[in-house]
Enzyme design. Structure first.
Site, PDB file in Angstrom:
ATOM      1  N   SER A  94       0.844  -1.187   0.000  1.00 41.57           N
ATOM      2  CA  SER A  94       0.000   0.000   0.000  1.00 41.57           C
ATOM      3  C   SER A  94       0.886   1.247   0.000  1.00 41.57           C
ATOM      4  CB  SER A  94      -0.963  -0.059   1.195  1.00 41.57           C
ATOM      5  OG  SER A  94      -2.041   0.822   1.032  1.00 41.57           O
ATOM      6  N   LEU A 150     -12.734  -2.157   6.149  1.00 36.83           N
ATOM      7  CA  LEU A 150     -12.555  -3.593   6.331  1.00 36.83           C
ATOM      8  C   LEU A 150     -13.028  -4.373   5.114  1.00 36.83           C
ATOM      9  CD1 LEU A 150     -13.630  -4.030  10.060  1.00 36.83           C
ATOM     10  CD2 LEU A 150     -11.349  -4.454   9.103  1.00 36.83           C
ATOM     11  N   ASP A 210      -8.894  -6.116  -5.632  1.00 35.44           N
ATOM     12  CA  ASP A 210      -8.536  -4.932  -4.855  1.00 35.44           C
ATOM     13  C   ASP A 210      -9.194  -3.695  -5.471  1.00 35.44           C
ATOM     14  OD1 ASP A 210      -7.347  -2.902  -3.392  1.00 35.44           O
ATOM     15  OD2 ASP A 210      -5.314  -3.682  -3.606  1.00 35.44           O
ATOM     16  N   HIS A 238      -7.333  -5.851  -0.691  1.00 32.16           N
ATOM     17  CA  HIS A 238      -6.147  -5.036  -0.435  1.00 32.16           C
ATOM     18  C   HIS A 238      -5.174  -5.709   0.544  1.00 32.16           C
ATOM     19  CE1 HIS A 238      -3.993  -1.333  -0.946  1.00 32.16           C
ATOM     20  NE2 HIS A 238      -3.964  -1.084   0.359  1.00 32.16           N
TER      21      HIS A 238
END
Length: 269
Positions: A94, A150, A210, A238
């Site tokens: 990320s 989440l 994602d 993710h």
């Protein structure tokens, strides 16, 4: 708790575990080293894992001043210097992948192998998340925002079996100003022009499901970074490194020890 001193004098807390070749693990935006808690042990038999708390998080200093992914990369190098580590593998996910891009591009002599997970090059060349995702994350209800985050991180099936606590949704002790500065740092990232300067063999990893950081960014990175290989994890969101750890951790370990190869873009799951 050991601390490195950044070039501007601020203290950067870091943590070391395991034995072997140093492996720097870089967390996502607004997160401290606990981002890696669920999977860090997967790497410790073969590597001396090094994590840090970004400035603004954890036990590091929290100056109320502009942050940047380039600046975070400088803090990573300060940690390596304090450890006396001339070279290390670097694995960033990320925003940590954005920071890792600068570490590898600006300090090629310090990076042995590079893994860029669920990240993007930033700037005008990046593929942005869709409007619905942006709207959900910008909502006024903190509980709804957390639920949306989440859902972007994990599949519903995994969340049902793993009720938490979840260490990938932000450092709860961060000051509000530091959260804003982290967001700006990540949003302003643009390493497109620097990516061709990366010399380290590179693995790009991304989940096909994602939406937080769209998977279309993965082939952009793989094509832009010399000697990069692309691996897509089918169905992963993710936080692929946690939910899909049985695939992701061996994949990364194989790449770091040279057994996975770096012969060019590929995909698999």
């Amino acid at each position: 708790m050991p601390y490195a001193t950044a070039t501007d004098g601020h203290r950067i807390a870091y943590q070391v575990r395991g034995r072997g070749t140093p492996l720097v693990l870089l967390a996502g935006q607004s997160n401290d080293h606990h981002w890696w808690d669920a999977v860090r042990g997967d790497f410790e038999a073969a590597h001396r894992t090094v994590t840090l708390d970004y400035r603004g998080t954890g036990d590091s200093d929290k100056p109320d001043q502009p942050y940047s992914t380039e600046g975070f990369a400088g803090d990573v190098v300060a940690v390596l210097d304090h450890l006396g580590a001339e070279r290390a593998h670097v694995y960033g996910t990320s925003m940590g992948g954005r920071v890792a891009q600068w570490v590898a591009a600006r300090h090629p002599d310090r990076v042995h192998r590079l893994v860029l997970g669920c990240t993007s090059p930033g700037g005008p060349h990046a593929v942005e998340r869709d409007r619905a995702v942006r709207a959900a994350l910008a909502g006024a209800d903190p509980a709804a925002v957390r639920a949306a985050l989440l859902d972007l991180m994990y599949t519903p099936e995994w969340l049902a079996a793993h009720p938490g606590p979840h260490r990938t949704v932000g450092d709860p002790a961060m000051p509000a100003y530091a959260r804003r500065r982290h967001l700006l740092a990540s949003n302003r990232h643009d390493a497109w022009d620097a990516l061709p300067r990366i010399q380290a063999p590179t693995l790009v990893v991304h989940g096909t499901a994602d939406r937080f950081n769209p998977v279309a960014n993965a082939p952009l990175l793989a094509r832009r970074v010399p000697r990069a290989r692309l691996h897509l994890l089918e169905g992963a969101r993710h936080a692929y490194f946690e939910e899909f750890r049985r695939l992701a951790s061996p994949l990364v370990l194989g790449f770091l020890d040279g057994s996975a190869g770096v012969a060019g873009p590929s995909a698999g799951g």
